[in-house]
Design a protein around this motif. Structure first.
Motif, PDB file in Angstrom:
ATOM      1  N   MET A   1      -5.923  -8.896  -9.776  1.00  0.00           N
ATOM      2  CA  MET A   1      -6.694  -8.229  -8.163  1.00  0.00           C
ATOM      3  C   MET A   1      -7.200  -7.386  -8.772  1.00  0.00           C
ATOM      4  SD  MET A   1      -5.038  -7.484  -4.559  1.00  0.00           S
ATOM      5  CE  MET A   1      -3.479  -6.507  -4.894  1.00  0.00           C
ATOM      6  N   LYS A   2      -8.384  -7.168  -8.281  1.00  0.00           N
ATOM      7  CA  LYS A   2      -8.473  -5.815  -9.448  1.00  0.00           C
ATOM      8  C   LYS A   2      -8.365  -4.459  -8.035  1.00  0.00           C
ATOM      9  CE  LYS A   2     -11.581  -7.662 -13.364  1.00  0.00           C
ATOM     10  NZ  LYS A   2     -10.741  -7.047 -13.861  1.00  0.00           N
ATOM     11  N   ILE A   3      -8.715  -2.786  -8.844  1.00  0.00           N
ATOM     12  CA  ILE A   3      -8.070  -2.511  -7.939  1.00  0.00           C
ATOM     13  C   ILE A   3      -8.232  -1.082  -8.686  1.00  0.00           C
ATOM     14  CG2 ILE A   3      -6.325  -2.761  -6.315  1.00  0.00           C
ATOM     15  CD1 ILE A   3      -4.617  -0.712  -7.527  1.00  0.00           C
ATOM     16  N   VAL A   4      -8.968  -0.332  -8.701  1.00  0.00           N
ATOM     17  CA  VAL A   4      -9.295   0.910  -9.112  1.00  0.00           C
ATOM     18  C   VAL A   4      -8.094   2.230  -9.009  1.00  0.00           C
ATOM     19  CG1 VAL A   4     -12.115   0.526  -8.566  1.00  0.00           C
ATOM     20  CG2 VAL A   4     -10.912   2.248  -7.316  1.00  0.00           C
ATOM     21  N   THR A   5      -8.128   3.412  -9.937  1.00  0.00           N
ATOM     22  CA  THR A   5      -6.489   4.334  -9.635  1.00  0.00           C
ATOM     23  C   THR A   5      -7.506   5.494 -10.154  1.00  0.00           C
ATOM     24  OG1 THR A   5      -5.045   2.691 -10.769  1.00  0.00           O
ATOM     25  CG2 THR A   5      -4.722   4.253 -10.227  1.00  0.00           C
ATOM     26  N   GLN A   6      -7.568   6.467  -9.597  1.00  0.00           N
ATOM     27  CA  GLN A   6      -7.926   7.736  -9.947  1.00  0.00           C
ATOM     28  C   GLN A   6      -7.293   8.841  -9.778  1.00  0.00           C
ATOM     29  OE1 GLN A   6     -11.464   9.524  -6.810  1.00  0.00           O
ATOM     30  NE2 GLN A   6      -9.823  10.655  -6.603  1.00  0.00           N
ATOM     31  N   ASP A 148       3.609   6.124  -9.378  1.00  0.00           N
ATOM     32  CA  ASP A 148       2.994   5.200  -8.918  1.00  0.00           C
ATOM     33  C   ASP A 148       1.625   5.035  -9.495  1.00  0.00           C
ATOM     34  OD1 ASP A 148       5.288   4.559  -7.591  1.00  0.00           O
ATOM     35  OD2 ASP A 148       4.073   5.212  -5.785  1.00  0.00           O
ATOM     36  N   ALA A 149       0.968   5.550  -9.551  1.00  0.00           N
ATOM     37  CA  ALA A 149      -0.593   5.846 -10.162  1.00  0.00           C
ATOM     38  C   ALA A 149      -0.257   5.177 -11.841  1.00  0.00           C
ATOM     39  CB  ALA A 149      -1.353   6.224  -9.802  1.00  0.00           C
ATOM     40  N   LEU A 150       0.285   6.395 -12.587  1.00  0.00           N
ATOM     41  CA  LEU A 150       0.912   6.541 -14.074  1.00  0.00           C
ATOM     42  C   LEU A 150       1.228   4.754 -14.073  1.00  0.00           C
ATOM     43  CD1 LEU A 150       0.115   8.392 -16.168  1.00  0.00           C
ATOM     44  CD2 LEU A 150       2.509   8.920 -16.075  1.00  0.00           C
ATOM     45  N   LYS A 151       2.368   4.514 -13.155  1.00  0.00           N
ATOM     46  CA  LYS A 151       2.965   2.947 -13.484  1.00  0.00           C
ATOM     47  C   LYS A 151       1.761   2.396 -13.999  1.00  0.00           C
ATOM     48  CE  LYS A 151       6.648  -0.199 -12.298  1.00  0.00           C
ATOM     49  NZ  LYS A 151       7.820  -0.188 -11.486  1.00  0.00           N
ATOM     50  N   VAL A 152       0.912   2.161 -12.951  1.00  0.00           N
ATOM     51  CA  VAL A 152       0.190   1.080 -12.790  1.00  0.00           C
ATOM     52  C   VAL A 152      -1.990   1.020 -13.688  1.00  0.00           C
ATOM     53  CG1 VAL A 152      -2.201   0.475 -10.914  1.00  0.00           C
ATOM     54  CG2 VAL A 152      -0.333   1.264 -10.359  1.00  0.00           C
ATOM     55  N   LEU A 153      -1.784   2.602 -14.351  1.00  0.00           N
ATOM     56  CA  LEU A 153      -2.253   2.857 -15.232  1.00  0.00           C
ATOM     57  C   LEU A 153      -1.445   1.976 -16.503  1.00  0.00           C
ATOM     58  CD1 LEU A 153      -3.671   6.441 -14.656  1.00  0.00           C
ATOM     59  CD2 LEU A 153      -5.398   4.077 -14.752  1.00  0.00           C
ATOM     60  N   GLN A 154      -0.250   2.617 -16.705  1.00  0.00           N
ATOM     61  CA  GLN A 154      -0.122   1.759 -18.213  1.00  0.00           C
ATOM     62  C   GLN A 154       0.099   0.375 -18.044  1.00  0.00           C
ATOM     63  OE1 GLN A 154       4.005   4.568 -17.415  1.00  0.00           O
ATOM     64  NE2 GLN A 154       3.537   4.956 -19.328  1.00  0.00           N
ATOM     65  N   GLN A 155       0.488  -0.207 -16.640  1.00  0.00           N
ATOM     66  CA  GLN A 155       0.736  -1.939 -17.092  1.00  0.00           C
ATOM     67  C   GLN A 155      -0.530  -2.671 -16.838  1.00  0.00           C
ATOM     68  OE1 GLN A 155       4.020  -2.015 -13.761  1.00  0.00           O
ATOM     69  NE2 GLN A 155       5.277  -1.091 -14.991  1.00  0.00           N
ATOM     70  N   ASP A 156      -1.771  -2.090 -15.928  1.00  0.00           N
ATOM     71  CA  ASP A 156      -2.609  -2.800 -15.918  1.00  0.00           C
ATOM     72  C   ASP A 156      -3.954  -2.796 -15.556  1.00  0.00           C
ATOM     73  OD1 ASP A 156      -0.293  -4.643 -14.074  1.00  0.00           O
ATOM     74  OD2 ASP A 156      -0.114  -3.417 -12.504  1.00  0.00           O
ATOM     75  N   ARG A 157      -4.055  -1.176 -16.502  1.00  0.00           N
ATOM     76  CA  ARG A 157      -5.053  -0.829 -17.087  1.00  0.00           C
ATOM     77  C   ARG A 157      -6.239  -1.878 -17.403  1.00  0.00           C
ATOM     78  NH1 ARG A 157      -9.023   0.845 -19.990  1.00  0.00           N
ATOM     79  NH2 ARG A 157      -7.283   1.040 -21.881  1.00  0.00           N
ATOM     80  N   ILE A 178      -4.087  -5.870 -10.826  1.00  0.00           N
ATOM     81  CA  ILE A 178      -3.178  -6.286 -11.097  1.00  0.00           C
ATOM     82  C   ILE A 178      -2.523  -7.921 -10.534  1.00  0.00           C
ATOM     83  CG2 ILE A 178      -0.958  -5.717  -8.947  1.00  0.00           C
ATOM     84  CD1 ILE A 178      -2.493  -2.857  -9.812  1.00  0.00           C
ATOM     85  N   PRO A 179      -1.404  -8.325 -11.013  1.00  0.00           N
ATOM     86  CA  PRO A 179      -1.055  -9.984 -11.112  1.00  0.00           C
ATOM     87  C   PRO A 179      -0.751  -9.584  -9.775  1.00  0.00           C
ATOM     88  CG  PRO A 179       0.408  -8.828 -11.907  1.00  0.00           C
ATOM     89  CD  PRO A 179      -0.750  -7.448 -11.886  1.00  0.00           C
ATOM     90  N   VAL A 307      -6.177  -6.683   3.133  1.00  0.00           N
ATOM     91  CA  VAL A 307      -6.214  -7.739   2.333  1.00  0.00           C
ATOM     92  C   VAL A 307      -5.942  -7.901   0.732  1.00  0.00           C
ATOM     93  CG1 VAL A 307      -7.587  -9.121   1.139  1.00  0.00           C
ATOM     94  CG2 VAL A 307      -8.606  -8.377   4.078  1.00  0.00           C
ATOM     95  N   TYR A 308      -5.700  -6.095   1.032  1.00  0.00           N
ATOM     96  CA  TYR A 308      -5.273  -5.959  -0.842  1.00  0.00           C
ATOM     97  C   TYR A 308      -4.031  -5.092  -0.942  1.00  0.00           C
ATOM     98  CZ  TYR A 308      -4.794  -1.354  -1.376  1.00  0.00           C
ATOM     99  OH  TYR A 308      -4.470   0.369  -1.558  1.00  0.00           O
ATOM    100  N   LYS A 309      -3.401  -5.167   0.125  1.00  0.00           N
ATOM    101  CA  LYS A 309      -2.257  -4.574   0.293  1.00  0.00           C
ATOM    102  C   LYS A 309      -0.571  -6.260   0.553  1.00  0.00           C
ATOM    103  CE  LYS A 309      -2.676   0.150   1.674  1.00  0.00           C
ATOM    104  NZ  LYS A 309      -2.549   0.513   1.012  1.00  0.00           N
ATOM    105  N   ALA A 310      -1.691  -6.847   1.468  1.00  0.00           N
ATOM    106  CA  ALA A 310      -1.123  -7.868   1.326  1.00  0.00           C
ATOM    107  C   ALA A 310      -0.802  -8.417   0.110  1.00  0.00           C
ATOM    108  CB  ALA A 310      -2.160  -8.677   2.147  1.00  0.00           C
ATOM    109  N   LYS A 311      -2.588  -8.714  -0.760  1.00  0.00           N
ATOM    110  CA  LYS A 311      -1.883  -9.645  -1.802  1.00  0.00           C
ATOM    111  C   LYS A 311      -0.928  -9.215  -3.047  1.00  0.00           C
ATOM    112  CE  LYS A 311      -7.155 -11.321  -1.875  1.00  0.00           C
ATOM    113  NZ  LYS A 311      -7.933 -11.278  -2.274  1.00  0.00           N
ATOM    114  N   ARG A 312      -0.565  -7.934  -3.128  1.00  0.00           N
ATOM    115  CA  ARG A 312      -0.316  -6.968  -4.114  1.00  0.00           C
ATOM    116  C   ARG A 312       1.323  -7.933  -3.019  1.00  0.00           C
ATOM    117  NH1 ARG A 312      -0.997  -1.258  -5.654  1.00  0.00           N
ATOM    118  NH2 ARG A 312       0.530  -1.655  -7.177  1.00  0.00           N
ATOM    119  N   ALA A 313       1.519  -7.911  -2.457  1.00  0.00           N
ATOM    120  CA  ALA A 313       3.042  -8.359  -1.594  1.00  0.00           C
ATOM    121  C   ALA A 313       3.400 -10.109  -1.190  1.00  0.00           C
ATOM    122  CB  ALA A 313       3.106  -7.196   0.095  1.00  0.00           C
ATOM    123  N   GLY A 314       2.353 -10.744  -1.549  1.00  0.00           N
ATOM    124  CA  GLY A 314       2.393 -11.883  -1.456  1.00  0.00           C
ATOM    125  C   GLY A 314       2.607 -12.668  -0.699  1.00  0.00           C
ATOM    126  N   VAL A 315       2.201 -11.696   1.101  1.00  0.00           N
ATOM    127  CA  VAL A 315       2.141 -11.709   2.635  1.00  0.00           C
ATOM    128  C   VAL A 315       0.681 -13.018   2.845  1.00  0.00           C
ATOM    129  CG1 VAL A 315       1.720 -11.110   4.687  1.00  0.00           C
ATOM    130  CG2 VAL A 315       3.224  -9.822   3.099  1.00  0.00           C
TER     131      VAL A 315
END
Length: 385
Positions: A1-6, A148-157, A178-179, A307-315
């Motif tokens: 799943m693709k998201i953007v981080t600013q 949290d944004a820095l963690k996402v950048l490090q792991q999934d950018r 993001i997986p 939708v994207y929050k549900a996908k991240r949580a597996g809902v």
């Protein structure tokens, strides 16, 4: 799943001047490339490169920057043709469509410029970036973001990042892949009824009232009208300062509502059932005073956030047809237009049940969601020997 981080850049004075000059140069050249593409009717990126690449290099752009400018122009025309085909600029003979088709695409001086990993490198430990500019490589440009944004950048950018300038500040919009979490089997479904008076009402009992947001919007609309009447320099400056304030407020509200709904579904091991509201602005017919309210409501944004929050949580999440959900009794299934007495009151003509109108609709949406989910699941019946 693709998201953007600013992230917000915090450049020094010399670094900011180099970034600003770079954006203006690449966007001026993008406008020139657009004029070439429009005059020559060049349909493909490879052919457009033949006409413009050498000139861009002669103007001081690096190889990657020149490629990105050409690709940006080509993508802009691809989006334009898709909008024309979809009828978003009106019919073929309409004035607006003729205006769009009769001139090349222009790029603002501060429009976004894409960067790949050859032109932009990230140093997460020091929270700095090294970025290409027309004045050379600029290193040690600091950036600020949440933990949290820095963690996402490090792991999934992954992929490109866009440099933009907004109100004198510089930002990098990074793409992160993001997986998605594994979906669980829901025990039930939470129906979400979206509206204007109540932004969201769920069958689980949550209600996000829209009174405060609607009053805020009316206040902002009145203030804009008052400033526009003045036509002074200070009024125009105030309008520019407030240009995106309402958007940020609405976006933050939608984020809070979406997070609350998804968290409740995850906590109760439930799925989420949403209304399919695409094309609602074209379907409904309203009086003129109501059109501003309808067209300023962020239907799609709230749905996308859920939708994207549900996908991240597996809902698990399904979309259902919203037709007659406000006229159908959730207890007995009786459908009658007169069941909906007014905006907030539902009285069934069949069984006599009295309920909150939006809450009743949310239960109908939940029931439809469970039906859609069961219809789409694999059969649990053992195979015949």
């Amino acid at each position: 799943m693709k998201i953007v981080t600013q992230v917000k850049l915090l450049p020094e004075a010399e670094q900011a001047a180099a970034l600003s000059a770079t954006l203006r140069t690449v966007n001026d050249l993008a406008t020139w490339v657009s004029e070439v593409a429009f005059a020559s009717e060049v349909p493909r990126e490879y052919e457009l490169r033949k006409h413009t690449y050498q000139h861009l290099k002669a103007c001081g752009l690096g190889e990657q920057a020149a490629q990105h400018v050409i690709k940006k122009v080509r993508d802009a025309y691809t989006a334009l043709h898709a909008n024309l085909k979809a009828g978003n600029y009106g019919k073929a003979a309409s004035k607006r469509r003729r205006q769009v088709e009769s001139k090349p695409i222009m790029f603002r001086p501060d429009a976004a410029q894409p960067y790949d990993d050859r032109c932009l490198s990230w140093q997460y430990d020091t929270q700095t970036v090294s970025i290409w500019t027309t004045a050379g490589r600029v290193k040690g440009v600091r950036f600020a973001c949440s933990t949290d944004a820095l963690k996402v950048l490090q792991q999934d950018r992954k992929g490109e990042s866009d440099l933009i300038e907004r109100d004198g500040a510089f930002y990098l919009i990074a793409t992160c892949d993001i997986p998605e979490a594994d979906q669980y089997e829901p025990d039930s479904f939470i129906g979400v009824d979206l509206g204007i008076v109540n932004i969201a009402v769920t069958s689980a009992g949550y209600q996000a009232a829209g009174r405060g947001l609607n009053r805020y919007r009316k206040r902002q609309l009145a203030l804009r009208a008052k400033l526009q009447k003045k036509r002074t320099k200070s009024a125009k400056r105030r309008l520019k300062e407030r240009s995106r304030r309402e958007q940020r407020h609405v976006k933050n509200t939608n984020h809070i509502i979406a997070k609350t709904i998804v968290t409740e579904a995850e906590r109760t091991c439930a799925g989420i059932s949403l209304e399919e509201l695409k094309g609602i602005r074209q379907r409904v017919r309203l009086r003129k005073p109501q059109r501003v309210t309808l067209h300023s409501w962020a239907f799609a944004q709230l749905g996308d956030f859920i939708v994207y929050k549900a996908k991240r949580a597996g809902v698990p999440l399904v979309f259902v047809d919203p037709a007659y959900t406000s006229q159908t009794c959730a207890e007995c299934g009786h459908v009658d237009k007169r069941n909906r007495v007014d905006q907030g009151l539902f009285i069934c003509r069949g069984c006599g049940v009295v309920a909150h109108a939006d809450r009743n609709a949310s239960h109908n949406i939940a029931q439809r969601g469970e039906s859609v989910w069961n219809a789409g699941r694999e059969s649990r019946v053992p195979a015949t020997p």
